[in-house]
Design a protein around this motif. Structure first.
Motif, PDB file in Angstrom:
ATOM      1  N   LYS A 230       0.808  -1.220   0.000  1.00 23.42           N
ATOM      2  CA  LYS A 230       0.000   0.000   0.000  1.00 23.42           C
ATOM      3  C   LYS A 230       0.844   1.275   0.000  1.00 23.42           C
ATOM      4  O   LYS A 230       0.287   2.378   0.006  1.00 23.42           O
ATOM      5  CB  LYS A 230      -0.945   0.006   1.209  1.00 23.42           C
TER       6      LYS A 230
ATOM      7  N   LEU B  39      -3.841   7.693  -1.696  1.00 24.91           N
ATOM      8  CA  LEU B  39      -3.776   6.246  -1.909  1.00 24.91           C
ATOM      9  C   LEU B  39      -2.425   5.946  -2.561  1.00 24.91           C
ATOM     10  O   LEU B  39      -2.306   5.917  -3.785  1.00 24.91           O
ATOM     11  CB  LEU B  39      -4.930   5.760  -2.791  1.00 24.91           C
TER      12      LEU B  39
ATOM     13  N   GLY C 225      -9.346   0.191  -6.982  1.00 27.87           N
ATOM     14  CA  GLY C 225      -9.294   1.067  -5.817  1.00 27.87           C
ATOM     15  C   GLY C 225     -10.645   1.682  -5.520  1.00 27.87           C
ATOM     16  O   GLY C 225     -10.877   2.867  -5.786  1.00 27.87           O
TER      17      GLY C 225
END
Length: 313
Positions: free
Chosen positions: A223, A294, A302
């Motif tokens: 991530k 993000l 996503g």
């Protein structure tokens, strides 16, 4: 029509694929189909955690049934969830179509073997991640490369349809140089949140004041959260009222992130809230954020980006 959905996890397990399977199952049921979800008893894989006993292993729903089968895995870098009894479950109550989720997983291999044995067509929704974004380091990357080169071709090619969520995901799959079945690009939708809770209430509950940057998702190695901390540190020193808020369950990185926060000297400005189950409160978190980030190395789509835009963040 009777449909079988095969997925590694399902709510209350957290994640985009889990929500995707839940929402399309409900929608298919609303259109008159009977849906049988065959999933695992896992809450999460990193760290390995099973669902509590309070979560039913067999459950009736408006669209059909959910069956949570036991899984096991080899240790360490060989980690790979194997279902116990998935083939038997398919054979015990045959479906007209099998819909298998997530390229490279055991359930997709079982769907392929079931097709070879019975002729039942299967659809594969790839939720594809390239090697570079696979968790577990170089050894896991080499194992994934072996799968791509030696095992993937017949499993993917024999699917009746291959569903991807974007042209980029299709491009990455074609770059594997394996035969693909007919491809359909189907971007995911999402169910909007309820009206957000009061922002003051959200801030008071979680002890957040001042402007903040928001991340929502699993605290996992792919991530990009390490890079996010490094980028936030100089901002934190320059803007002492600013905060970084991380919302999401531990995906194996929480302890690492907490240690790095202490090393960077920004512990008072980084808030790890865990998962926020109250969707009105989560909507307030998006609405109150100065901006949303993000930093993932890769996302097949996503969904959280839609959630942020839905709240005007």
């Amino acid at each position: 029509m009777k449909l079988a959905q095969l997925s590694t996890r399902y709510p209350p397990g957290l994640g985009g694929v889990e929500r995707h399977v839940a929402e399309i199952s409900a929608e298919l049921g609303a259109r008159g189909h009977t849906v049988r979800v065959l999933t695992s008893d896992l809450y999460r894989e990193y760290p390995w955690e099973r669902l509590p006993a309070s979560v039913l292993r067999q459950e009736r729903t408006a669209f059909g049934t959910i069956e949570r089968l036991p899984v096991w895995s080899l240790p360490g870098g060989l980690h790979y969830p194997f279902f116990r009894g998935l083939m038997r479950a398919l054979e015990a109550d045959p479906a007209d179509v099998v819909h298998a989720h997530t390229y490279g997983t055991h359930q997709v291999a079982v769907a392929h073997r079931y097709h070879r044995r019975t002729g039942t067509p299967y659809v594969l929704t790839a939720h594809f991640h390239p090697i570079t974004s696979i968790e577990g380091g170089w050894f896991r990357h080499r194992l994934r490369g072996l799968y791509d080169r030696r095992l993937a071709a017949p499993i993917v090619a024999d699917a009746a349809r291959l569903i991807v969520q974007s042209k980029e995901e299709e491009r990455l799959l074609r770059a594997l140089s394996i035969p693909l079945p007919p491809v359909r690009i189907v971007p995911p939708g999402y169910t909007p949140f309820p009206a957000p809770a009061d922002g003051v209430q959200f801030r008071a509950r979680y002890g957040i004041s001042g402007p903040y940057v928001l991340f929502v998702g699993r605290l996992a190695s792919n991530k990009g959260l390490g890079a996010l901390l490094e980028a936030f540190a100089p901002l934190a020193r320059r803007e002492p009222t600013a905060s970084l808020v991380l919302i999401g369950p531990d995906g194996g990185m929480q302890a690492v992130l907490q240690a790095r926060v202490r090393q960077l000297g920004i512990a008072d400005q980084v808030h790890l809230l865990g998962w926020v189950p109250d969707e009105a409160m989560l909507a307030a978190a998006f609405r109150e954020a100065r901006f949303f980030v993000l930093p993932s190395e890769y996302e097949a789509f996503g969904l959280v980006l839609l959630e942020a835009m839905g709240q005007g963040t």
